[in-house]
Design an enzyme around this catalytic site. Structure first.
Site, PDB file in Angstrom:
ATOM      1  N   ARG A  86       0.833  -1.203   0.000  1.00 15.76           N
ATOM      2  CA  ARG A  86       0.000   0.000   0.000  1.00 15.76           C
ATOM      3  C   ARG A  86       0.870   1.255   0.000  1.00 15.76           C
ATOM      4  O   ARG A  86       0.519   2.268  -0.616  1.00 15.76           O
ATOM      5  CB  ARG A  86      -0.956  -0.011   1.183  1.00 15.76           C
ATOM      6  N   CYS A 106      -0.804   5.992   9.070  1.00 15.22           N
ATOM      7  CA  CYS A 106      -1.207   4.670   8.562  1.00 15.22           C
ATOM      8  C   CYS A 106      -2.412   4.873   7.650  1.00 15.22           C
ATOM      9  O   CYS A 106      -2.479   5.845   6.905  1.00 15.22           O
ATOM     10  CB  CYS A 106      -1.504   3.716   9.712  1.00 15.22           C
TER      11      CYS A 106
END
Length: 282
Positions: free
Chosen positions: A180, A239
């Site tokens: 990601r 995050c």
């Protein structure tokens, strides 16, 4: 106080103190849809005796446009007090696998001025595997007054992050999985671009723990070094939605690094905007 680290406690310590006054046990389990686990249902089926459930989708800023936005101090105090928690308690936070979602609630309590708050090493999955006490009984709650001493310096905003990206005045540690971070793997939320903030370093939260336990200090330092993060300089953690960034925060604080902030909006905010620069690849 802690038996395994500055901000973690081991299962033996907690089991010996079950039912003791002044200890609040908090089940902070939360899962991504892909994990196929229902935190509330699991808590209702079995939890550590005396534990209360902390719903990370509910204890948020009212009407927030982003998931898991830190509530204002009074809203947090109302939620915590309704759970029977006092700011003077020793608070032990756990989640299912260990070192996944519990550090976020640890960080929330720290941000609200509580310092006797710890994360249970190994999580509830290991607690059950070791045949420690569990119950399905509903925990009796006596509402309490929760005194807040909010520390705004622990939180970074989108405005802070735009400045940091422009000036490089702080390092950015990204806790998302590497795929990601590079943009090779899709984001789990619709409308969110893949990639990372310019200058950010990849430090997946999963690399900081083993078997649900935070790595020893020397191994944590090695992970930061390998990620290119200088522990003598400020760090902002990030995050997907502000949950696993706190695993990095916990690791930093364990190593004595206090010049850190958590970017509450995290990638959900940054990646969904059209005016924020995004980098793909390593």
């Amino acid at each position: 106080m802690a038996e395994t680290g500055a901000f973690t406690i081991d299962a033996d310590w907690l089991q010996q103190r079950l039912g003791s006054p002044g200890i609040s046990i908090v089940d902070a389990s939360w899962y991504l849809p892909a994990q196929g686990r229902n935190a509330r249902a699991e808590y209702d089926a079995a939890h550590i005796p005396g534990a209360i459930f902390f719903d990370q989708d509910a204890v948020v800023a009212p009407d927030a446009a982003l998931p898991h936005t830190l509530p204002d101090p009074l809203t947090f105090a109302r939620h915590a007090g309704s759970m029977g928690i006092s700011a003077d308690d020793t608070i032990v936070v756990y989640d299912g696998p260990g070192m996944f979602s519990a550090p976020r609630v640890w960080w929330m309590f720290r941000t609200m001025g509580v310092f006797q708050v710890y994360v249970l090493d190994g999580g509830f999955d290991r607690w059950k595997a070791e045949d420690r006490p569990v119950t399905a009984e509903k925990t009796k709650i006596a509402p309490n007054f929760f005194h807040v001493d909010f520390d705004a310096s622990r939180v970074a905003s989108i405005e802070d992050m735009l400045k940091i990206v422009a000036t490089g005045e702080s390092q950015i540690a990204d806790a998302r999985p590497a795929g990601r971070f590079t943009g090779d793997d899709p984001e789990p939320r619709a409308g969110v671009r893949g990639g990372h903030m310019p200058g950010a370093k990849s430090l997946p939260a999963s690399s900081l723990a083993k078997d649900g336990k935070l790595l020893p200090p020397d191994e944590l330092r090695k992970r930061f070094d390998e990620a290119g993060i200088d522990l003598s300089k400020p760090v902002v953690t990030s995050c997907g939605s502000g949950i696993t960034a706190a695993v990095i925060t916990l690791a930093l604080e364990t190593l004595g690094h206090s010049a850190n902030r958590l970017y509450d909006g995290s990638w959900t905010e940054w990646g969904s905007r059209s005016d924020t620069p995004v980098v793909k690849g390593k």
